[in-house]
Design a protein around this motif. Structure first.
Motif, PDB file in Angstrom:
ATOM      1  N   ASP A 199      -0.040   8.322   9.367  1.00 45.55           N
ATOM      2  CA  ASP A 199      -1.456   7.978   9.432  1.00 45.55           C
ATOM      3  C   ASP A 199      -1.970   7.935  10.865  1.00 45.55           C
ATOM      4  OD1 ASP A 199      -1.417   7.772   6.707  1.00 45.55           O
ATOM      5  OD2 ASP A 199      -1.328   5.573   6.661  1.00 45.55           O
TER       6      ASP A 199
ATOM      7  N   GLU B  10       1.212   7.068  -6.573  1.00 44.14           N
ATOM      8  CA  GLU B  10       0.156   8.028  -6.884  1.00 44.14           C
ATOM      9  C   GLU B  10       0.652   9.465  -6.790  1.00 44.14           C
ATOM     10  OE1 GLU B  10      -3.004   7.198  -4.204  1.00 44.14           O
ATOM     11  OE2 GLU B  10      -3.596   5.310  -5.179  1.00 44.14           O
ATOM     12  N   GLN B  11       1.636   9.693  -5.943  1.00 46.28           N
ATOM     13  CA  GLN B  11       2.180  11.040  -5.783  1.00 46.28           C
ATOM     14  C   GLN B  11       3.277  11.337  -6.797  1.00 46.28           C
ATOM     15  OE1 GLN B  11       3.191  11.388  -1.539  1.00 46.28           O
ATOM     16  NE2 GLN B  11       1.252  12.449  -1.263  1.00 46.28           N
TER      17      GLN B  11
ATOM     18  N   ASP C 210       2.068   1.887  -3.499  1.00 51.89           N
ATOM     19  CA  ASP C 210       0.984   2.426  -4.324  1.00 51.89           C
ATOM     20  C   ASP C 210       0.751   3.904  -4.004  1.00 51.89           C
ATOM     21  OD1 ASP C 210       0.662  -0.052  -5.467  1.00 51.89           O
ATOM     22  OD2 ASP C 210      -1.026  -0.643  -4.177  1.00 51.89           O
ATOM     23  N   ARG C 211       0.769   4.263  -2.739  1.00 53.25           N
ATOM     24  CA  ARG C 211       0.526   5.659  -2.347  1.00 53.25           C
ATOM     25  C   ARG C 211       1.633   6.577  -2.875  1.00 53.25           C
ATOM     26  NH1 ARG C 211      -0.806   5.603   4.012  1.00 53.25           N
ATOM     27  NH2 ARG C 211      -0.604   7.881   3.711  1.00 53.25           N
TER      28      ARG C 211
ATOM     29  N   GLN D 211       0.828  -1.208   0.000  1.00 52.53           N
ATOM     30  CA  GLN D 211       0.000   0.000   0.000  1.00 52.53           C
ATOM     31  C   GLN D 211       0.864   1.259   0.000  1.00 52.53           C
ATOM     32  OE1 GLN D 211      -2.619  -0.327   3.386  1.00 52.53           O
ATOM     33  NE2 GLN D 211      -3.307  -2.374   2.784  1.00 52.53           N
TER      34      GLN D 211
END
Length: 548
Positions: free
Chosen positions: A320, A272-273, A268-269, A265
């Protein structure tokens, strides 16, 4: 008059001057006062006139003079002098200065606490030693300093979480499991395994839980030996740290990052950036855009994630969980991690100058220490505790900045002499306790009288001055992450107390002498010193004995 009360008085004077039309300026929410380096310059000093002069549209000395005239009329203020470009040097009358003694005693364990770090939500990670062996000398420095930093930040109002990152994943754990299983079977240590005698102890502990381990197929026996051996070794680490006075709020498992899909994850994050790219079958993070010397591989061409991928997932986990600031305390061999971790922060959309802080602790050389009989090639922390004692180790490590190599003498730390700093400070606390005990036995009851105007001896002024400086020292030590400032302060305080003790009597000289308010007031000062010594030692994780 406490520093907080003096700060409020200056704000009041500013407000009065604005209301009277003497100046036009926004009154700050807080005014900082400090102890002058030269005691002849007064009890307190502030540079508020220099700070506000531009906004007020007048020269700093003119503004300082305006404030000095008003502040000099304030109850408890004996004199206010304008110095240099516009400093205000403030001298309190004896009664106002001495009132601090009662304030400290009444504040008790909270004296020194401050609001300098209020609003900061911090994750502090330190030690994070691999759970494949016992803690050793190399971990000891950050154990002592990291825990002291946690205490300082908490005392300064921060919301602080101390965290231990358990490196319980990867090839090292497989090698560890093979080592435990081999010893359980009575076989030699496998290649790349762990040879220490402590592995024999772990194997015995595992066999006590699962006597059938050696009869199981290799595919069942190995993961079982690895898991049970890991639990036993982690319990040993936790027990050692408990004996060392170090506690953690969170024990975070790297293994769970992988099991719960957090590593994938995270990739993937970051993709995305726009910071992830593929090359030669591997997945890369473009960390060179943010100060790293080269880009880093997240996923190898064979599909296996790297340690760096877990580091990225771990950072995102901290983010988070709501930690605005993440502090990493790393060992001397981790200089290369600084730019990598800062690059992860930047790739995650954080500010590397604010959201992450990486500190490196240099090596410690402890002369006279012996290698562990269990581990063979290391100096175990547990052996150090048994040899020197927790207090002496923690205090001696807290006395120096973490970024400088340190060489200390083990036998010197065991000595009960004034040349041993921890003994010197603890003895001062024990002496204050004894003074209180004997004074009360002689009929000196602090609740029967308190007249701070009687504290006129120069040694009393010097003692009150340093007692009043404690909250500032705590706040500064927390801000700079430098517990050694508290240790050096305590040594200075102990020295001033001993001089006062040699000069001023708390108890009557003989049974025929009447107990007076001077005796009672000095007992308040003695007890205030005792409280500050205890509070300071507690911030370093060191005990404050009443007898030595």
């Amino acid at each position: 008059m406490t520093p907080e009360e003096l700060s409020l008085a200056i704000r009041t004077v500013l407000t009065q001057a604005v209301d009277a039309g003497d100046l036009t300026v926004a009154v700050p929410a807080d005014v900082r006062v400090e102890r002058p380096k030269n005691r002849e310059h007064g009890d307190w000093s502030t540079n508020i006139a220099l700070q506000l002069a531009k906004g007020a549209g007048m020269p700093p000395r003119q503004l300082a003079t305006t404030l000095a005239e008003r502040l000099g009329q304030f109850s408890g203020v004996k004199a206010v002098d304008v110095a240099g470009p516009g400093f205000l040097n403030i001298t309190l009358d004896a009664a106002s200065a001495g009132e601090l003694a009662r304030s400290i005693v009444e504040a008790g364990a909270t004296y020194g606490h401050n609001e300098a770090a209020r609003g900061q939500v911090i994750n502090l990670e330190f030690i994070s030693a691999n759970p494949t062996g016992p803690l050793h000398l190399g971990h000891t420095r950050w154990a002592a300093l990291g825990d002291a930093m946690k205490r300082l930040l908490k005392a300064s109002g921060a919301e602080i979480t101390a965290e231990y990152y358990i490196n319980d994943a990867g090839a090292q754990m497989d090698n560890f499991g093979r080592s435990v299983l081999a010893r359980a079977k009575g076989e030699p240590t496998p290649e790349n395994g762990y040879p220490g005698a402590y592995v024999d102890d772990l194997a015995k502990a595992v066999l006590e839980q699962r006597p059938d381990l050696v009869t199981l197929p290799e595919g069942e026996a190995l993961p079982l030996a690895r898991e049970l051996g890991y639990r036993a070794q982690l319990a040993d680490i936790q027990s050692t740290l408990e004996d060392f006075g170090v506690g953690f709020d969170v024990w975070f498992s790297e293994k769970k990052l992988h099991e719960e899909g957090a590593v994938e994850q995270a990739v993937d994050r970051l993709r995305e950036q726009g910071h992830v790219y593929d090359l030669d079958g591997a997945v890369w993070l473009r960390t060179s855009d943010f100060g790293d010397d080269k880009d880093r591989v997240l996923i190898r061409a064979n599909g296996e994630p790297t340690y760096f991928a877990a580091d990225a997932a771990y950072y995102l986990s901290k983010k988070d969980r709501g930690f605005d600031e993440k502090i990493y305390l790393l060992g001397a061999d981790h200089h290369g991690y600084i730019n990598r971790l800062k690059a992860i922060a930047a790739c995650a959309g954080d500010d590397p100058e604010h959201n992450i802080e990486v500190r490196i602790g240099q090596l410690v050389d402890l002369n006279g220490a012996k290698l562990s009989k269990r581990a063979g090639n290391i100096i175990e922390l547990r052996d150090l505790i048994n040899w020197i004692g927790t207090d002496a180790i923690r205090y001696s490590l807290a006395r120096f900045p973490a970024d400088s190599p340190l060489s200390i003498e083990g036998e010197e730390l065991r000595k009960q002499t004034n040349e041993n700093p921890v003994f010197y400070v603890q003895y001062a606390h024990a002496r204050t306790s004894n003074v209180h005990k004997l004074a009360v036995e002689d009929g000196v009851r602090p609740e029967d009288g308190f007249d701070p105007s009687l504290l006129t001896d120069p040694t009393e002024a010097a003692l009150l001055a340093i007692l009043g400086d404690f909250p500032r020292v705590v706040a500064q030590a927390a801000k700079l992450r430098e517990p050694h400032r508290v240790a050096r302060y305590l040594e200075d305080l102990a020295g001033r107390f001993h001089k006062w003790y040699d000069t001023c009597r708390v108890r009557p000289a003989n049974r025929d002498e009447e107990v007076t308010d001077l005796h009672r007031t000095r007992l308040w000062l003695n007890d205030a010193t005792r409280q500050v010594l205890a509070n300071g030692l507690d911030l370093l994780g060191v005990s404050a004995p009443e007898r030595m």
